[in-house]
Design a protein around this motif. Sequence first.
Motif, PDB file in Angstrom:
ATOM      1  N   SER A 260       0.852  -1.193   0.000  1.00  0.00           N
ATOM      2  CA  SER A 260       0.000   0.000   0.000  1.00  0.00           C
ATOM      3  C   SER A 260       0.883   1.236   0.000  1.00  0.00           C
ATOM      4  O   SER A 260       2.023   1.204   0.461  1.00  0.00           O
ATOM      5  N   ARG A 261       0.325   2.304  -0.517  1.00  0.00           N
ATOM      6  CA  ARG A 261       1.006   3.600  -0.508  1.00  0.00           C
ATOM      7  C   ARG A 261      -0.084   4.663  -0.578  1.00  0.00           C
ATOM      8  O   ARG A 261      -0.959   4.589  -1.431  1.00  0.00           O
ATOM      9  N   ARG A 262      -0.009   5.659   0.337  1.00  0.00           N
ATOM     10  CA  ARG A 262      -1.015   6.715   0.316  1.00  0.00           C
ATOM     11  C   ARG A 262      -0.421   8.018   0.828  1.00  0.00           C
ATOM     12  O   ARG A 262       0.471   8.020   1.660  1.00  0.00           O
ATOM     13  N   GLU A 263      -0.942   9.110   0.290  1.00  0.00           N
ATOM     14  CA  GLU A 263      -0.512  10.431   0.721  1.00  0.00           C
ATOM     15  C   GLU A 263      -1.198  10.787   2.029  1.00  0.00           C
ATOM     16  O   GLU A 263      -2.323  10.354   2.297  1.00  0.00           O
ATOM     17  N   LEU A 264      -0.505  11.595   2.844  1.00  0.00           N
ATOM     18  CA  LEU A 264      -1.015  12.043   4.131  1.00  0.00           C
ATOM     19  C   LEU A 264      -0.859  13.548   4.223  1.00  0.00           C
ATOM     20  O   LEU A 264      -0.147  14.150   3.429  1.00  0.00           O
ATOM     21  N   GLY A 265      -1.429  14.123   5.245  1.00  0.00           N
ATOM     22  CA  GLY A 265      -1.178  15.521   5.552  1.00  0.00           C
ATOM     23  C   GLY A 265      -1.867  16.477   4.608  1.00  0.00           C
ATOM     24  O   GLY A 265      -2.905  16.175   4.025  1.00  0.00           O
ATOM     25  N   SER A 266      -1.233  17.640   4.438  1.00  0.00           N
ATOM     26  CA  SER A 266      -1.797  18.717   3.636  1.00  0.00           C
ATOM     27  C   SER A 266      -0.716  19.277   2.712  1.00  0.00           C
ATOM     28  O   SER A 266       0.443  18.869   2.776  1.00  0.00           O
ATOM     29  N   GLU A 267      -1.093  20.252   1.901  1.00  0.00           N
ATOM     30  CA  GLU A 267      -0.114  20.868   1.007  1.00  0.00           C
ATOM     31  C   GLU A 267       0.997  21.557   1.803  1.00  0.00           C
ATOM     32  O   GLU A 267       2.162  21.518   1.433  1.00  0.00           O
ATOM     33  N   ALA A 268       0.626  22.144   2.933  1.00  0.00           N
ATOM     34  CA  ALA A 268       1.612  22.830   3.772  1.00  0.00           C
ATOM     35  C   ALA A 268       2.465  21.863   4.582  1.00  0.00           C
ATOM     36  O   ALA A 268       3.578  22.181   4.973  1.00  0.00           O
ATOM     37  N   SER A 269       1.940  20.692   4.836  1.00  0.00           N
ATOM     38  CA  SER A 269       2.647  19.690   5.642  1.00  0.00           C
ATOM     39  C   SER A 269       2.418  18.302   5.041  1.00  0.00           C
ATOM     40  O   SER A 269       1.699  17.481   5.595  1.00  0.00           O
ATOM     41  N   PRO A 270       3.028  18.040   3.873  1.00  0.00           N
ATOM     42  CA  PRO A 270       2.768  16.782   3.168  1.00  0.00           C
ATOM     43  C   PRO A 270       3.452  15.580   3.810  1.00  0.00           C
ATOM     44  O   PRO A 270       4.479  15.700   4.479  1.00  0.00           O
ATOM     45  N   GLY A 271       2.846  14.430   3.580  1.00  0.00           N
ATOM     46  CA  GLY A 271       3.411  13.186   4.062  1.00  0.00           C
ATOM     47  C   GLY A 271       2.992  12.044   3.155  1.00  0.00           C
ATOM     48  O   GLY A 271       2.146  12.202   2.269  1.00  0.00           O
ATOM     49  N   LEU A 272       3.577  10.889   3.381  1.00  0.00           N
ATOM     50  CA  LEU A 272       3.252   9.693   2.611  1.00  0.00           C
ATOM     51  C   LEU A 272       3.527   8.489   3.491  1.00  0.00           C
ATOM     52  O   LEU A 272       4.486   8.492   4.276  1.00  0.00           O
ATOM     53  N   ALA A 273       2.671   7.484   3.382  1.00  0.00           N
ATOM     54  CA  ALA A 273       2.873   6.228   4.102  1.00  0.00           C
ATOM     55  C   ALA A 273       2.881   5.089   3.094  1.00  0.00           C
ATOM     56  O   ALA A 273       2.130   5.111   2.112  1.00  0.00           O
ATOM     57  N   GLN A 274       3.732   4.106   3.351  1.00  0.00           N
ATOM     58  CA  GLN A 274       3.715   2.898   2.524  1.00  0.00           C
ATOM     59  C   GLN A 274       3.992   1.702   3.404  1.00  0.00           C
ATOM     60  O   GLN A 274       4.646   1.807   4.444  1.00  0.00           O
ATOM     61  N   ARG A 275       3.470   0.553   2.976  1.00  0.00           N
ATOM     62  CA  ARG A 275       3.693  -0.712   3.676  1.00  0.00           C
ATOM     63  C   ARG A 275       4.357  -1.651   2.690  1.00  0.00           C
ATOM     64  O   ARG A 275       3.923  -1.774   1.540  1.00  0.00           O
ATOM     65  N   LEU A 276       5.419  -2.308   3.158  1.00  0.00           N
ATOM     66  CA  LEU A 276       6.164  -3.250   2.320  1.00  0.00           C
ATOM     67  C   LEU A 276       6.211  -4.606   2.998  1.00  0.00           C
ATOM     68  O   LEU A 276       6.290  -4.687   4.226  1.00  0.00           O
ATOM     69  N   THR A 277       6.198  -5.646   2.201  1.00  0.00           N
ATOM     70  CA  THR A 277       6.531  -6.971   2.699  1.00  0.00           C
ATOM     71  C   THR A 277       7.818  -7.372   2.003  1.00  0.00           C
ATOM     72  O   THR A 277       8.042  -7.024   0.838  1.00  0.00           O
ATOM     73  N   LEU A 278       8.689  -8.067   2.732  1.00  0.00           N
ATOM     74  CA  LEU A 278       9.943  -8.481   2.136  1.00  0.00           C
ATOM     75  C   LEU A 278      10.447  -9.756   2.780  1.00  0.00           C
ATOM     76  O   LEU A 278      10.097 -10.074   3.920  1.00  0.00           O
ATOM     77  N   SER A 279      11.231 -10.473   2.039  1.00  0.00           N
ATOM     78  CA  SER A 279      11.944 -11.632   2.547  1.00  0.00           C
ATOM     79  C   SER A 279      13.420 -11.302   2.483  1.00  0.00           C
ATOM     80  O   SER A 279      13.904 -10.807   1.469  1.00  0.00           O
ATOM     81  N   ALA A 280      14.094 -11.546   3.588  1.00  0.00           N
ATOM     82  CA  ALA A 280      15.518 -11.222   3.655  1.00  0.00           C
ATOM     83  C   ALA A 280      16.229 -12.269   4.494  1.00  0.00           C
ATOM     84  O   ALA A 280      15.623 -12.916   5.350  1.00  0.00           O
TER      85      ALA A 280
END
Length: 166
Positions: free
Chosen positions: A83-103
């Motif tokens: 998943s990936r989505r924008e957060l916050g506002s134009e004055a205080s922008p943010g973004l969140a993402q969720r990753l799955t990985l094998s390492a």
Amino acid sequence: MPTTLPVPIEFSLPDGWRSAPPDEVGAPGVAFIALHEHPDDGFTANITVDGDFRPDGATLADMAEESVERLRRAAAESVTVTSRRELGSEASPGLAQRLTLSAVGGGVRRDLVQSHVYLAVLDQEDPHRRAVIRLILTSTTAQEDGVLGDFQEFLRTVSLDTGTEA
């Protein structure tokens, strides 16, 4: 050697987490790391904080994709953005993402989950000059449900450290 953040922030850790020196726990390049008190089969869930000035035109989504590519080039066998989505506002922008990985780490293959949050801090006098703070929760798939609420609690306490007390 641990890095410093481009802008000072303050936050509080939830119960069950403790800070650790980044270099001593194998996390060079981060400004801060917190470890969960209950490892899962030898893996310790962690929260890391790093950041940098980004004078280029890269969007937060571009930066998030750069993180994915760094993981793919590192020890990760597979990395999937769930998943990936924008957060916050134009004055205080943010973004969140969720990753799955094998390492593979320490000779053991693990299925991990990362939650990334990117916070942009824009210069009031020059909006093209910005700092970006990246906060990451890494846990095993089995730990995720038990630590995700803690990460969300941690995120709610993150703010710019203005150097003045309220």
